[in-house]
Enzyme design. Structure first.
Site, PDB file in Angstrom:
ATOM      1  NE  ARG A   1      79.025  85.836  71.780  1.00 16.41           N
ATOM      2  CZ  ARG A   1      79.723  84.747  72.143  1.00 16.41           C
ATOM      3  NH1 ARG A   1      80.635  84.844  73.116  1.00 16.41           N
ATOM      4  NH2 ARG A   1      79.517  83.589  71.569  1.00 16.41           N
TER       5      ARG A   1
ATOM      6  CG  HIS B   1      75.727  84.094  75.243  1.00 18.83           C
ATOM      7  ND1 HIS B   1      76.581  83.135  74.763  1.00 18.83           N
ATOM      8  CD2 HIS B   1      75.320  84.798  74.158  1.00 18.83           C
ATOM      9  CE1 HIS B   1      76.688  83.251  73.438  1.00 18.83           C
ATOM     10  NE2 HIS B   1      75.935  84.266  73.059  1.00 18.83           N
TER      11      HIS B   1
ATOM     12  N   GLY C   1      66.769  82.721  82.243  1.00 18.54           N
ATOM     13  CA  GLY C   1      66.491  84.109  82.562  1.00 18.54           C
ATOM     14  C   GLY C   1      67.734  84.828  83.059  1.00 18.54           C
TER      15      GLY C   1
ATOM     16  CG  ASN D   1      78.323  80.495  76.781  1.00 17.62           C
ATOM     17  OD1 ASN D   1      78.025  81.463  76.081  1.00 17.62           O
ATOM     18  ND2 ASN D   1      77.452  79.921  77.611  1.00 17.62           N
TER      19      ASN D   1
ATOM     20  N   PRO E   1      70.951  80.956  70.277  1.00 25.24           N
ATOM     21  CG  PRO E   1      69.698  82.772  69.530  1.00 25.24           C
ATOM     22  CD  PRO E   1      70.508  82.296  70.699  1.00 25.24           C
TER      23      PRO E   1
ATOM     24  CG  HIS F   1      76.893  90.792  65.886  1.00 25.65           C
ATOM     25  ND1 HIS F   1      76.466  89.717  65.131  1.00 25.65           N
ATOM     26  CD2 HIS F   1      76.990  90.328  67.163  1.00 25.65           C
ATOM     27  CE1 HIS F   1      76.321  88.661  65.913  1.00 25.65           C
ATOM     28  NE2 HIS F   1      76.626  89.005  67.158  1.00 25.65           N
ATOM     29  CB  THR F   2      77.770  98.037  65.862  1.00 28.42           C
ATOM     30  OG1 THR F   2      78.490  99.158  65.336  1.00 28.42           O
ATOM     31  CG2 THR F   2      77.535  98.271  67.344  1.00 28.42           C
TER      32      THR F   2
ATOM     33  CG  ASP G   1      81.082  97.982  62.083  1.00 27.58           C
ATOM     34  OD1 ASP G   1      81.491  98.144  60.918  1.00 27.58           O
ATOM     35  OD2 ASP G   1      80.530  98.874  62.736  1.00 27.58           O
TER      36      ASP G   1
ATOM     37  CB  THR H   1      83.183 102.178  63.341  1.00 27.82           C
ATOM     38  OG1 THR H   1      81.814 101.786  63.092  1.00 27.82           O
ATOM     39  CG2 THR H   1      83.542 103.356  62.443  1.00 27.82           C
TER      40      THR H   1
END
Length: 321
Positions: free
Chosen positions: A65, A69, A75, A97, A166, A196-197, A242, A245
């Protein structure tokens, strides 16, 4: 999982396809960039990241993440790592953040180890890019070849972070548009959402969804999540993204969405409209998801890199030299 054993073979094909479609601005990135000046850089960073993830599995999600971000703001230039100064409005304090992004100390530790071996050679931007790849591999996810040679920015932009990252409350069209602006298509967006797993989200980010009584959420799932996320208070209470798992990289995230058990609104919304078929595909084909995730991570890692003589190589990642 057995389905995630042969990702190295997949990554070779992915790298061939992508390196034959490289924008001119990215032509100075190279997989062999540090081979002569710091040949052990990748190994040093990988070992440092493995140790960090072994101490806390959740850190894998945090590092992926953090890279995302970073790349979406100015960039992939390590601007997210800069602390606040009179001349720098730190991205760490941007709404997406603050009290949320984490792993800064892990990147600093990896950078410090590289600095001891090769002072002033390897950028923080490249350390963060490699860290995201190594974090994925450390929890059973795919690995991929990373082209190196990014340099570090001397600026950060809190305002741009507030605009470009987003929101977890936007609709599907806005989500697709936010990625499209960065050169990532809808399939890339759905694949990257699969990060997001891993990891967790704070209550205030999904409270509206679990109390909505909507048709797009499983009633028992909502009831269970309300136990740790009351209608008032408990904003920072955590829930796994998740539910099956949460500390392993697999495709259960998409299976959850198909069952109307996506935690965030921007998770569940992927099952609507033009992206629905992609979610269904990934829920059934973990190898397809893994390959697409690796491909999208490569594309994301090459958003507007600072190369050549631009930028600097920071000695520590949180401050300008």
């Amino acid at each position: 999982m057995k389905s995630f054993i042969s990702f190295s073979l997949i990554s070779i094909t992915i790298l061939f396809v992508i390196t034959n479609n490289i924008p001119v601005s990215e032509a100075q990135l190279s997989a062999t960039f540090y081979d002569s000046r710091c040949p052990n850089a990748a190994t040093i960073i990988r070992n440092s990241i493995r140790r960090a993830v072994s101490r806390e599995r959740r850190m894998a999600a945090s590092l992926i993440r953090l890279h995302f971000h970073d790349c979406f703001v100015q960039g992939c230039d390590a601007s997210i790592l800069l602390d606040e100064t009179p001349s720098i409005q730190s991205e760490k304090t941007a709404f997406p953040n603050i009290n949320s992004a984490r792993g800064y100390e892990v990147i600093e530790a990896a950078k410090a180890e590289v600095e001891r071996a090769c002072p002033g050679v390897v950028s923080c931007a490249d350390v963060l890019t490699l860290a995201a790849r190594d974090a994925s591999a450390a929890v059973g996810g795919p690995s991929w070849s990373v082209r190196l040679g990014r340099r570090d920015s001397t600026t950060a932009s809190r305002s741009q972070a507030n605009i470009d990252l987003p929101s977890p409350f936007v609709g599907l069209d806005a989500l697709i548009s936010a990625f499209d602006i960065k050169g990532l298509n809808a399939r890339d967006m759905v694949a990257l959402s699969g990060a997001h797993t891993l990891g967790q989200a704070q209550c205030f980010l999904f409270r509206g969804r679990i109390y909505s009584n909507g048709t797009d959420i499983d009633a028992n799932f909502a009831k269970e999540k309300r136990r740790r996320c009351p209608q008032t208070g408990g904003d920072s209470n955590l829930a796994a993204l998740d539910l099956v798992t949460p500390n392993s990289f697999d495709n259960n995230y998409y299976r959850n969405i198909v069952q109307r058990k996506g935690l965030l609104q921007t998770d569940q919304i992927l099952l609507s409209g033009s992206t629905s078929a992609i979610v269904t595909d990934y829920s059934r084909n973990p190898r397809t998801f893994a390959a697409d995730f690796a491909s999208a991570m490569i594309k994301m890692s090459e958003i507007q890199p600072v190369v050549g003589q631009a930028g600097i190589i920071r000695r520590i990642c949180s401050a300008i030299n």
